[in-house]
Every structure is written in structure tokens, then in C-alpha cells.
Scaffold this motif. Structure first.
Motif, PDB file in Angstrom:
ATOM      1  N   GLU A  37     -13.649  -8.618   0.340  1.00 59.76           N
ATOM      2  CA  GLU A  37     -13.363  -8.622  -1.094  1.00 59.76           C
ATOM      3  C   GLU A  37     -12.911  -7.242  -1.561  1.00 59.76           C
ATOM      4  OE1 GLU A  37     -16.324 -12.271  -2.499  1.00 59.76           O
ATOM      5  OE2 GLU A  37     -17.039 -10.204  -2.560  1.00 59.76           O
ATOM      6  N   ILE A  38     -13.555  -6.198  -1.052  1.00 60.30           N
ATOM      7  CA  ILE A  38     -13.136  -4.839  -1.393  1.00 60.30           C
ATOM      8  C   ILE A  38     -11.710  -4.591  -0.905  1.00 60.30           C
ATOM      9  CG2 ILE A  38     -13.515  -2.409  -0.772  1.00 60.30           C
ATOM     10  CD1 ILE A  38     -16.517  -2.947  -1.004  1.00 60.30           C
ATOM     11  N   ALA A  39     -11.426  -5.009   0.322  1.00 56.28           N
ATOM     12  CA  ALA A  39     -10.076  -4.844   0.867  1.00 56.28           C
ATOM     13  C   ALA A  39      -9.056  -5.632   0.053  1.00 56.28           C
ATOM     14  CB  ALA A  39     -10.048  -5.285   2.326  1.00 56.28           C
ATOM     15  N   THR A  40      -9.443  -6.794  -0.443  1.00 61.09           N
ATOM     16  CA  THR A  40      -8.540  -7.625  -1.237  1.00 61.09           C
ATOM     17  C   THR A  40      -8.188  -6.950  -2.551  1.00 61.09           C
ATOM     18  OG1 THR A  40      -9.405  -9.659  -0.242  1.00 61.09           O
ATOM     19  CG2 THR A  40      -8.305  -9.867  -2.373  1.00 61.09           C
ATOM     20  N   LEU A  41      -9.185  -6.428  -3.246  1.00 61.77           N
ATOM     21  CA  LEU A  41      -8.923  -5.755  -4.518  1.00 61.77           C
ATOM     22  C   LEU A  41      -8.026  -4.538  -4.314  1.00 61.77           C
ATOM     23  CD1 LEU A  41     -12.445  -5.983  -6.215  1.00 61.77           C
ATOM     24  CD2 LEU A  41     -10.374  -7.187  -6.914  1.00 61.77           C
ATOM     25  N   ARG A  42      -8.280  -3.796  -3.269  1.00 62.60           N
ATOM     26  CA  ARG A  42      -7.471  -2.606  -3.006  1.00 62.60           C
ATOM     27  C   ARG A  42      -6.038  -2.985  -2.625  1.00 62.60           C
ATOM     28  NH1 ARG A  42     -10.476   2.126  -2.895  1.00 62.60           N
ATOM     29  NH2 ARG A  42      -8.764   3.211  -1.853  1.00 62.60           N
ATOM     30  N   ALA A  43      -5.902  -4.052  -1.837  1.00 66.77           N
ATOM     31  CA  ALA A  43      -4.560  -4.509  -1.463  1.00 66.77           C
ATOM     32  C   ALA A  43      -3.790  -4.969  -2.694  1.00 66.77           C
ATOM     33  CB  ALA A  43      -4.654  -5.632  -0.434  1.00 66.77           C
ATOM     34  N   GLY A  44      -4.487  -5.605  -3.626  1.00 66.13           N
ATOM     35  CA  GLY A  44      -3.831  -6.039  -4.853  1.00 66.13           C
ATOM     36  C   GLY A  44      -3.313  -4.868  -5.671  1.00 66.13           C
ATOM     37  N   VAL A  45      -4.127  -3.834  -5.803  1.00 65.32           N
ATOM     38  CA  VAL A  45      -3.680  -2.646  -6.537  1.00 65.32           C
ATOM     39  C   VAL A  45      -2.501  -1.996  -5.814  1.00 65.32           C
ATOM     40  CG1 VAL A  45      -4.356  -0.343  -7.329  1.00 65.32           C
ATOM     41  CG2 VAL A  45      -5.912  -2.271  -7.629  1.00 65.32           C
ATOM     42  N   ASP A  46      -2.569  -1.938  -4.488  1.00 63.55           N
ATOM     43  CA  ASP A  46      -1.442  -1.409  -3.716  1.00 63.55           C
ATOM     44  C   ASP A  46      -0.153  -2.159  -4.037  1.00 63.55           C
ATOM     45  OD1 ASP A  46      -3.053   0.439  -2.404  1.00 63.55           O
ATOM     46  OD2 ASP A  46      -3.331  -0.822  -0.619  1.00 63.55           O
ATOM     47  N   ALA A  47      -0.280  -3.470  -4.280  1.00 60.65           N
ATOM     48  CA  ALA A  47       0.890  -4.317  -4.530  1.00 60.65           C
ATOM     49  C   ALA A  47       1.320  -4.324  -5.993  1.00 60.65           C
ATOM     50  CB  ALA A  47       0.596  -5.744  -4.068  1.00 60.65           C
ATOM     51  N   GLY A  48       0.594  -3.608  -6.846  1.00 54.09           N
ATOM     52  CA  GLY A  48       0.971  -3.530  -8.246  1.00 54.09           C
ATOM     53  C   GLY A  48       0.160  -4.402  -9.182  1.00 54.09           C
ATOM     54  N   ARG A  68     -16.415  -1.334  -8.867  1.00 56.47           N
ATOM     55  CA  ARG A  68     -16.694   0.114  -8.747  1.00 56.47           C
ATOM     56  C   ARG A  68     -16.527   0.572  -7.308  1.00 56.47           C
ATOM     57  NH1 ARG A  68     -22.623   0.694  -9.182  1.00 56.47           N
ATOM     58  NH2 ARG A  68     -22.404   0.049  -7.005  1.00 56.47           N
ATOM     59  N   ASP A  69     -17.122  -0.152  -6.379  1.00 60.63           N
ATOM     60  CA  ASP A  69     -17.083   0.269  -4.978  1.00 60.63           C
ATOM     61  C   ASP A  69     -15.679   0.145  -4.394  1.00 60.63           C
ATOM     62  OD1 ASP A  69     -19.771   0.732  -5.234  1.00 60.63           O
ATOM     63  OD2 ASP A  69     -20.403  -1.055  -4.122  1.00 60.63           O
ATOM     64  N   ALA A  70     -14.920  -0.826  -4.875  1.00 61.82           N
ATOM     65  CA  ALA A  70     -13.572  -1.023  -4.350  1.00 61.82           C
ATOM     66  C   ALA A  70     -12.571  -0.042  -4.940  1.00 61.82           C
ATOM     67  CB  ALA A  70     -13.108  -2.456  -4.627  1.00 61.82           C
ATOM     68  N   LEU A  71     -12.727   0.267  -6.211  1.00 59.02           N
ATOM     69  CA  LEU A  71     -11.635   0.927  -6.927  1.00 59.02           C
ATOM     70  C   LEU A  71     -12.057   2.158  -7.708  1.00 59.02           C
ATOM     71  CD1 LEU A  71     -10.000  -2.369  -8.227  1.00 59.02           C
ATOM     72  CD2 LEU A  71      -9.231  -0.974  -6.314  1.00 59.02           C
ATOM     73  N   GLY A  72     -13.287   2.619  -7.506  1.00 52.20           N
ATOM     74  CA  GLY A  72     -13.759   3.766  -8.270  1.00 52.20           C
ATOM     75  C   GLY A  72     -12.892   4.996  -8.115  1.00 52.20           C
ATOM     76  N   ASP A  73     -12.352   5.212  -6.922  1.00 55.07           N
ATOM     77  CA  ASP A  73     -11.498   6.382  -6.693  1.00 55.07           C
ATOM     78  C   ASP A  73     -10.075   6.163  -7.170  1.00 55.07           C
ATOM     79  OD1 ASP A  73     -11.061   4.468  -4.696  1.00 55.07           O
ATOM     80  OD2 ASP A  73     -10.411   5.963  -3.241  1.00 55.07           O
ATOM     81  N   VAL A 238      -4.499 -13.980 -14.850  1.00 55.30           N
ATOM     82  CA  VAL A 238      -5.405 -13.326 -13.910  1.00 55.30           C
ATOM     83  C   VAL A 238      -5.874 -14.369 -12.910  1.00 55.30           C
ATOM     84  CG1 VAL A 238      -6.158 -11.469 -15.425  1.00 55.30           C
ATOM     85  CG2 VAL A 238      -7.370 -13.635 -15.499  1.00 55.30           C
ATOM     86  N   THR A 239      -5.708 -14.051 -11.636  1.00 53.12           N
ATOM     87  CA  THR A 239      -6.023 -15.019 -10.595  1.00 53.12           C
ATOM     88  C   THR A 239      -6.828 -14.362  -9.486  1.00 53.12           C
ATOM     89  OG1 THR A 239      -5.063 -16.675  -9.101  1.00 53.12           O
ATOM     90  CG2 THR A 239      -3.851 -14.603  -9.340  1.00 53.12           C
ATOM     91  N   GLY A 240      -7.705 -15.123  -8.888  1.00 59.11           N
ATOM     92  CA  GLY A 240      -8.532 -14.603  -7.812  1.00 59.11           C
ATOM     93  C   GLY A 240      -7.842 -14.735  -6.465  1.00 59.11           C
ATOM     94  N   ALA A 241      -8.350 -13.986  -5.515  1.00 62.10           N
ATOM     95  CA  ALA A 241      -7.878 -14.075  -4.132  1.00 62.10           C
ATOM     96  C   ALA A 241      -9.060 -13.801  -3.226  1.00 62.10           C
ATOM     97  CB  ALA A 241      -6.760 -13.072  -3.861  1.00 62.10           C
ATOM     98  N   SER A 242      -9.052 -14.412  -2.055  1.00 58.91           N
ATOM     99  CA  SER A 242     -10.185 -14.284  -1.136  1.00 58.91           C
ATOM    100  C   SER A 242      -9.923 -13.334   0.013  1.00 58.91           C
ATOM    101  CB  SER A 242     -10.566 -15.668  -0.582  1.00 58.91           C
ATOM    102  OG  SER A 242      -9.439 -16.278   0.040  1.00 58.91           O
ATOM    103  N   ARG A 243      -8.640 -12.992   0.234  1.00 58.88           N
ATOM    104  CA  ARG A 243      -8.277 -12.148   1.373  1.00 58.88           C
ATOM    105  C   ARG A 243      -7.089 -11.271   0.988  1.00 58.88           C
ATOM    106  NH1 ARG A 243      -7.770 -17.174   2.613  1.00 58.88           N
ATOM    107  NH2 ARG A 243      -5.516 -16.888   2.905  1.00 58.88           N
ATOM    108  N   PRO A 244      -6.865 -10.176   1.683  1.00 58.92           N
ATOM    109  CA  PRO A 244      -5.696  -9.343   1.379  1.00 58.92           C
ATOM    110  C   PRO A 244      -4.378 -10.096   1.475  1.00 58.92           C
ATOM    111  CG  PRO A 244      -7.259  -8.087   2.681  1.00 58.92           C
ATOM    112  CD  PRO A 244      -7.787  -9.501   2.638  1.00 58.92           C
ATOM    113  N   ASP A 245      -4.222 -10.974   2.477  1.00 58.22           N
ATOM    114  CA  ASP A 245      -2.963 -11.704   2.577  1.00 58.22           C
ATOM    115  C   ASP A 245      -2.795 -12.683   1.425  1.00 58.22           C
ATOM    116  OD1 ASP A 245      -5.114 -13.199   3.776  1.00 58.22           O
ATOM    117  OD2 ASP A 245      -3.645 -14.548   4.658  1.00 58.22           O
ATOM    118  N   HIS A 246      -3.916 -13.178   0.910  1.00 54.86           N
ATOM    119  CA  HIS A 246      -3.877 -14.101  -0.234  1.00 54.86           C
ATOM    120  C   HIS A 246      -3.413 -13.360  -1.491  1.00 54.86           C
ATOM    121  CE1 HIS A 246      -6.316 -17.136  -2.906  1.00 54.86           C
ATOM    122  NE2 HIS A 246      -5.012 -17.247  -3.067  1.00 54.86           N
ATOM    123  N   VAL A 247      -3.924 -12.154  -1.713  1.00 57.74           N
ATOM    124  CA  VAL A 247      -3.512 -11.414  -2.908  1.00 57.74           C
ATOM    125  C   VAL A 247      -2.044 -11.005  -2.803  1.00 57.74           C
ATOM    126  CG1 VAL A 247      -4.101  -9.008  -2.278  1.00 57.74           C
ATOM    127  CG2 VAL A 247      -4.380  -9.769  -4.621  1.00 57.74           C
TER     128      VAL A 247
END
Length: 282
Positions: A37-48, A68-73, A238-247
Motif C-alpha cells: 500500500e505504501i508503494a502504491t501511494l508513492r507510485a501514484g504520486v510519481d505518476a502525477g 504519513r508513512d508513505a508520503l511524509g517526505d 478519487v479512486t483506490g488502488a491495491s498495487r503499484p501497477d493498478h495505480v
């Protein structure tokens, strides 16, 4: 070929926000999925997909901690949305709930703070609390969620109520009832809709018409559903995703340009309302 930028929707205050963002409803409920889930949120931000939507009630606050843990930085990249629950929506209750959310999110401000749903707390108290939080710099904007026409009308008559920035509601191809009255009213007021459950929690993904339209574009049914929402004026999804490839698949909906033929076929299959309907909540 360069990717298209994620389109934006403009809030009444003039700030532009991404028209496609990431939801966290259902996240942080299974510790075994935390790293993904952390990787998914970060991948989403990477993608815009830099709009992140969460709430104090999601996983009893753990979803905010996950953000917080995924995107605090990466806080400065994010437009952060959270919500106060209806049972906390008094003047002091809202302030206390906001303080707890800020701590869980590890930030000094929430970009958009929503009343999750109308409850027993007097609406003028909630608006007063939001106004105070803005004055203190703890939130930048406020809005509402799950408000139908009567609540939107009531809100407009409350001192300070016209500072509302969005109404977050369920809206997708199978839930078009808002197009009769709520959506036109919001558009007339310059108030964007933030659509949650834009794919009906995945229940529309097996529909043969969505599959047929997707096949014409080499895409997926989910991308078609999101692309349809991106065609709607004044709507952010706003939509959810379960994996980086999904986002990343969700992000690719921005590239899918529906034709007039596609839109006509979707309208025939999922017709607009022919009369007023109460807001359908999930």
C-alpha cells in the motif's frame, strides 16, 4: 510520446487541484498489505496523482498514519484531503478531531478538510469550526461530503457557508442521479464535485459495454469508467488502488480519449436520470 498531464479542476477559491486522485478507503486494514500500500501511494504520486484522500474513520485512523508513512517526505507535492466524522462535528469536536488527524498525518496543515456526512451536530457549528481552523492555518480549505440538494441549500444560508470548496459524493456511470439537480446546482455555484467510488467499488468492471469500449482503445474497463468522469465538467475523481501497477493503470485513464461514439454508447447503456433521485450513498 510524453504523457498527458493530469487535468485539473478549479476550486471556488481559485486553486487548481488534480482531477484524478488517490483514495485510501480500505487501506491500512491488513498489516500484511502495508508495504504494498505504501508503494502504491508513492507510485501514484510519481505518476502525477498527487491528490490524496483519507479520513479519520478509515481503519480507525490507521489510513492517515499510512499516508504519513508513505508520503511524509513528499508533503509539499501533495494536496491532502481528510475528513471529520459527523459525531465529532461540533465546534470543539471538529478542532479536536483535526488535531488528532494532523498528528496521525504528520503534517502541520490539511489542504482540504471535509465534513464526512451530515449528523446531529448543528451545521453552523461545523462551519464555525472550519472557519476557525482556517484562521489558525491548520486547514487551507474546507468542504462537505455526502450532501444532497437540501443540505447544499441549507449550507449556502449559513454565515460562512459559501466558503465551501467541494461536495464529495458517489458518482459513476451507474450512479448518475446527481445529474438531475445536485450537479447542475453545484456547477452554477462554481462548486466542484469530488466523485468517490468512481468504479462502483469494482462492480462495473465486468460490464460488457465497458469492455467493448475499452477494447476499441486498447485499454481496460476501469480506464473507461475513469475517462468518462474526466469528461464531466467540474468533477474530480478519487479512486483506490491495491498495487503499484493498478495505480499506474488508473493514471493511464488520462490518456484514453473517449470519442462521441463511445460517449453515446455509454449514455445508452447507463442513461442519465429522467427525474429527481435522492443521493445514493455507499
Amino acid at each position: 510520446m510524453a504523457q498527458r498531464r493530469v487535468p485539473t479542476v478549479t476550486l471556488p477559491s481559485g486553486e487548481a487541484i488534480p482531477a484524478l486522485g488517490q483514495g485510501t478507503w480500505g487501506m491500512a486494514e491488513d498489516p500484511r498489505r502495508r508495504d504494498e500500500e505504501i508503494a502504491t501511494l508513492r507510485a501514484g504520486v510519481d505518476a502525477g496523482l498527487t491528490l490524496i484522500d483519507t479520513a479519520e474513520v478509515y481503519a480507525d485512523g490507521a489510513a492517515e498514519e499510512l499516508v504519513r508513512d508513505a508520503l511524509g517526505d513528499r508533503r509539499e507535492e501533495i494536496f491532502l484531503v481528510s475528513k471529520v466524522s459527523s459525531e465529532h462535528a461540533t465546534v470543539t469536536g471538529t478542532a479536536d478531531a483535526c488535531a488528532r488527524s494532523l498528528e496521525r498525518l504528520g503534517t502541520d496543515r490539511i489542504d482540504l478538510y471535509l465534513l464526512h456526512q451530515r449528523g446531529d451536530a448543528p451545521l453552523p457549528e461545523t462551519v464555525e469550526a472550519f472557519t476557525g481552523l482556517m484562521t489558525q492555518g491548520l486547514i487551507r480549505h474546507w468542504g462537505v461530503s455526502n450532501f444532497d440538494v437540501p443540505e447544499v441549500v441549507e449550507l449556502a444560508g449559513i454565515p460562512g457557508g459559501t466558503a465551501v470548496e467541494t461536495d464529495q459524493i458517489p458518482y459513476n456511470l451507474t450512479r448518475r442521479g446527481i445529474e438531475w439537480d445536485l450537479l447542475p446546482r453545484c456547477r452554477a455555484a462554481g462548486l466542484p464535485i469530488m466523485a468517490y467510488s468512481p468504479l462502483e467499488r469494482g462492480r462495473i468492471l465486468d460490464h460488457p459495454v465497458l469492455r467493448r469500449v475499452a477494447d476499441r482503445h486498447g485499454g481496460t474497463p476501469g480506464q473507461v469508467g475513469l475517462a468518462w468522469l474526466l469528461c464531466q465538467e467540474g468533477v474530480c475523481a478519487v479512486t483506490g488502488a491495491s498495487r503499484p501497477d493498478h495505480v499506474r493503470e488508473n493514471r493511464a485513464a488520462v490518456e484514453l480519449a473517449l470519442t462521441e461514439e463511445d460517449l453515446a454508447e455509454l449514455d445508452r447503456t447507463f442513461p442519465a436520470p429522467s427525474g429527481p433521485r435522492p443521493l445514493e450513498l455507499l
